[in-house]
Design an enzyme around this catalytic site. Structure first.
Site, PDB file in Angstrom:
ATOM      1  N   LYS A 200       0.666  -1.435   0.029  1.00  0.00           N
ATOM      2  CA  LYS A 200      -0.046   0.289  -0.222  1.00  0.00           C
ATOM      3  C   LYS A 200       0.915   1.612   0.153  1.00  0.00           C
ATOM      4  O   LYS A 200       2.204   1.293   0.830  1.00  0.00           O
ATOM      5  CB  LYS A 200      -1.319  -0.339   1.279  1.00  0.00           C
ATOM      6  CG  LYS A 200      -1.958   1.021   1.674  1.00  0.00           C
ATOM      7  CD  LYS A 200      -3.216   0.286   2.873  1.00  0.00           C
ATOM      8  CE  LYS A 200      -3.705   1.722   2.704  1.00  0.00           C
ATOM      9  NZ  LYS A 200      -4.698   1.804   3.742  1.00  0.00           N
TER      10      LYS A 200
ATOM     11  N   SER B 184      -9.510   1.397   2.795  1.00  0.00           N
ATOM     12  CA  SER B 184      -8.499   2.599   1.946  1.00  0.00           C
ATOM     13  C   SER B 184      -7.462   1.390   0.845  1.00  0.00           C
ATOM     14  O   SER B 184      -7.064   1.487   0.702  1.00  0.00           O
ATOM     15  CB  SER B 184      -7.592   3.382   2.692  1.00  0.00           C
ATOM     16  OG  SER B 184      -7.378   2.745   3.769  1.00  0.00           O
TER      17      SER B 184
ATOM     18  N   SER C 167     -10.040  -0.204   7.281  1.00  0.00           N
ATOM     19  CA  SER C 167      -9.227  -0.513   5.845  1.00  0.00           C
ATOM     20  C   SER C 167      -8.903  -1.550   4.977  1.00  0.00           C
ATOM     21  O   SER C 167      -8.624  -1.849   4.167  1.00  0.00           O
ATOM     22  CB  SER C 167      -8.181   0.731   5.591  1.00  0.00           C
ATOM     23  OG  SER C 167      -8.912   1.737   6.003  1.00  0.00           O
TER      24      SER C 167
END
Length: 542
Positions: free
Chosen positions: A182, A254, A278
Site C-alpha cells: 500500500k 482504504s 481498511s
C-alpha cells in the site's frame, strides 16, 4: 477572532489576531455543550488569549507526520496474562506442486504453492516476477490499482533470490515471492504518495520496517499500490480503484489497491493497513482474505500516520494460512515504533482442528435482516460441522467515540489544513477529510481524554466477552463489532463466504483474543479447507 491568510504554492500561513471577546467565548462554550456566567467568561478571557499565543507558537515547530505523540495506547485489560511461550510454527504441506502447462494459472496460486515451485527450482523468481509485472501492466488500466510498478528494484531482488536459492540458501516461504505494498509505506527510490494530490511527488529516502522485514524474508517488492487519499475510501488522486468482480464499481478502501490486485491475481499477496475497516472492507468487497493483527504487533515505522492509537498493518492474501506466513515475517518490534510489543505468534496448521474451541457468534448481528444472511447462516453451519461449539455472545454497549480518529487524523495533517492545501484533495464532500479535519478542531481536549477513558472501560468489557469464548464470528458488515475492536485493538480475519446475486463476493469475519492471531487464522483456514470460496476468481478482460 482569528483571521488566516493562506499563501498559495506552499505549506505556509499568516496569522492576524483580533481580541477574543466575551461573545467568542460564549459561542465556543455553546459548541461544547457548556454554559458559563458572565463573571466566569470574564475570568476566562486573559487565559484564552494566552492559549492562542501558545497555539501559534506551537505551530512554528515543524512536526512531520512521522513524529508520534508521547502517549501510547495500550490494549491490555487489567489482569491480562501476556503470552510468553513461542512454539514451533508449522504450515500445511501444499503437496506435490507442478508448474502448470498454462502459466496463466500461476496468477491464483497461493504463496505456499508458489514457494514450492521456487524451492524446487521449477520456476525462477525472475520469471515469476516478470509474470506478475506483465499482469499488473495488463489489468491496471481497468482496475486502477497501481501507483508505481517498482520494476527495477523487483528484478534486482528477484535475481538475488534466484542466486541464493540456486546456492541452497533458501530463506523460507516468502523467498522470491512478488508482492505489493500500500502506497503509505516508504520504499527508498520510489514515490510514496499516500494517494493524495498534495503528496503526489513525495519521495522518502528510507524503507518502512515492513518493507525491510519482507526484503529480509526474500520477498520481492513489485508494486506500490493505490489507496484512498490519506487512507479513506478508494478514490485517489488519479482515479478510483475498481473491484475485479465488477470493474464498474469501486474496491472499497482504504487498502483499495492491495485487495483489488490480489483478487485479480496481479500479485500473490499485498500489505494493507487498517484504522477503522481498511483491511476488512476492501477484502469483503474484493473477495480476498485479510488479517488485521492486534494493535502493536507490526511496526508502523515508515508508514503514514493517520491515528497513532488505532493504525495497524496486516497482509491481504488468497488464504488465511498465507496471511499467517506473511504475518510471521512482518511482526515484532524494531525499536522505532514504541507501541510494538514482542509476544509470540503460535500457529500450527492442524491446531484448531484438534481442539474443542468455543466459537462465539454475535447473536444480535446475525438475527437482523440483511442481504447476506443466507451466506452467513451457512457459515455458522460449516463451523458446527467442523466440531466447534457455537456460543451466543453480546458485545458491550458504547457511546459514539468516533471523533477519536478524526482528532488524531487532524493532528497528523494539521499543516495540510492550515496551509489550505487540503483543497487539492479530490474528495471535498461533507464527510471527506478536508471537512473532517476542520470539524475535529472543535473537539475539546477534555472530551478527547474522556473518550479514551471510555475506551479503557471498553477494553475491560471485551476481556469479559473472551472469558466465555476462544474467538467469535460476526458478519463483516457489522459495523459495531468493527468499531469496537478497532478501538480495543483485537485481531480479526476476514474471508470470502459466498456471492451475491450480482456476482460480487460476500464475507465473514473472525475476531480473536489479543495477540492470539494463531487461533483465528487457524479456524479461518479450517473453514476455507471445508469450503471453496477462496478458490473462485473473477473473470478479467484485458
Amino acid at each position: 477572532m482569528l483571521f488566516l491568510a493562506f499563501l498559495t504554492g506552499g505549506f505556509s500561513v499568516q496569522y492576524f489576531s483580533a481580541e477574543i471577546t466575551a461573545e467568542d467565548a460564549r459561542s465556543s462554550a455553546k459548541i461544547m455543550g457548556l454554559e458559563f456566567t458572565d463573571a466566569e467568561i470574564d475570568s476566562l478571557l486573559p487565559a484564552l488569549e494566552g492559549f492562542r499565543e501558545d497555539y501559534i507558537s506551537l505551530r512554528k515547530k515543524e512536526l512531520p507526520n512521522s513524529v508520534s505523540p508521547a502517549l501510547y495506547f495500550n490494549p491490555l485489560p487489567p489482569d491480562f496474562v501476556t503470552p510468553t511461550e513461542q512454539n514451533a510454527v508449522s504450515f500445511s504441506d501444499p503437496g506435490e506442486v507442478k508448474l502448470p502447462a498454462d502459466r496463466s494459472e500461476l496468477a491464483f496460486y497461493t504463496v505456499r504453492q508458489l514457494a514450492a515451485l521456487l524451492k524446487s527450482q521449477q520456476i525462477t523468481s525472475t520469471e515469476l516476477t516478470k509474470f506478475f509485472i506483465e499482469r499488473l501492466k495488463a489489468y491496471d488500466p481497468t482496475l486502477h490499482c497501481v501507483i508505481t510498478i517498482t520494476e527495477e528494484k523487483a528484478l534486482q531482488q528477484a535475481a538475488k533470490a534466484d542466486a541464493e536459492i540456486q546456492a541452497g540458501n533458501y530463506r523460507g516461504l516468502l523467498h522470491g515471492i512478488p508482492y505489493g505494498a500500500k502506497d503509505l509505506l516508504a520504499a527508498e527510490g520510489y514515490k510514496t504518495t499516500w494517494g493524495a494530490m498534495p503528496y503526489k511527488e513525495q519521495q522518502l529516502d528510507y524503507d518502512a520496517t515492513v518493507v525491510q522485514k519482507l526484503e529480509e524474508a526474500g520477498a520481492v517488492l513489485t508494486a506500490k499500490l493505490t489507496m484512498g487519499a490519506l487512507a479513506m475510501g478508494d478514490v485517489w488522486y488519479g482515479e478510483r480503484t475498481r473491484n475485479p468482480w465488477d470493474p464498474e464499481s469501486g474496491s472499497s478502501g482504504s487498502s483499495a489497491g492491495s485487495a483489488s490486485a490480489v483478487a485479480a491475481g496481479l500479485l500473490p499477496f499485498a500489505i494493507g493497513t487498517e484504522t477503522l475497516g481498511s483491511i476488512v472492507s476492501p477484502s469483503t468487497v474484493c473477495g480476498t482474505t485479510g488479517l488485521r493483527p492486534t494493535y502493536g504487533r507490526v511496526s508502523r515505522h515508515g508508514a503514514m500516520a493517520l491515528s497513532w492509537s488505532m493504525d495497524k498493518i496486516g497482509p491481504i492474501c488468497r488464504s488465511a494460512e498465507d496471511c499467517a506466513v506473511v504475518f510471521q515475517a512482518i511482526a515484532g518490534p524494531d525499536g522505532k515504533d514504541l507501541s510494538v510489543t514482542d509476544y509470540p505468534f503460535n500457529y500450527q496448521a492442524d491446531y484448531p482442528a484438534n481442539r474443542k474451541l468455543k466459537v462465539g457468534y454475535d447473536q444480535a448481528a446475525f438475527e437482523r435482516d440483511y442481504g447476506f444472511k443466507e451466506q452467513d447462516q451457512a457459515s455458522l453451519k460449516v463451523l458446527e460441522d467442523l466440531g466447534y461449539e457455537l456460543v451466543p455472545i453480546e458485545l458491550p454497549e458504547m457511546p459514539d467515540i468516533g471523533f477519536l480518529l478524526s482528532v488524531e487524523a487532524a493532528a497528523a495533517f494539521d499543516e495540510l489544513t492550515r496551509s489550505g492545501q487540503d483543497e487539492l484533495l479530490v474528495r471535498q464532500t461533507r464527510n471527506a477529510w478536508p471537512n473532517l479535519f476542520r470539524r475535529a478542531r472543535f473537539v475539546p481536549a477534555v472530551e478527547y481524554i474522556q473518550a479514551n477513558r471510555v475506551r479503557t472501560q471498553l477494553v475491560a468489557d471485551m476481556a469479559k466477552v473472551f472469558e466465555e469464548v476462544d474467538l467469535y464470528v460476526h458478519p463483516s458488515w457489522a459495523s459495531r463489532s468493527l468499531r469496537i475492536t478497532n478501538y480495543t485493538g483485537h485481531p480479526c480475519v476476514v474471508l470470502p463466504n459466498g456471492f451475491q446475486e450480482n456476482g460480487r463476493p460476500t464475507s465473514i469475519s473472525f475476531t480473536g483474543k489479543l495477540y492470539d492471531e494463531g487461533t483465528i487464522v487457524g479456524v479461518a483456514q479450517a473453514y476455507q479447507n471445508a469450503t471453496e470460496f477462496e478458490d473462485q476468481h473473477p473473470a478479467l478482460k484485458d
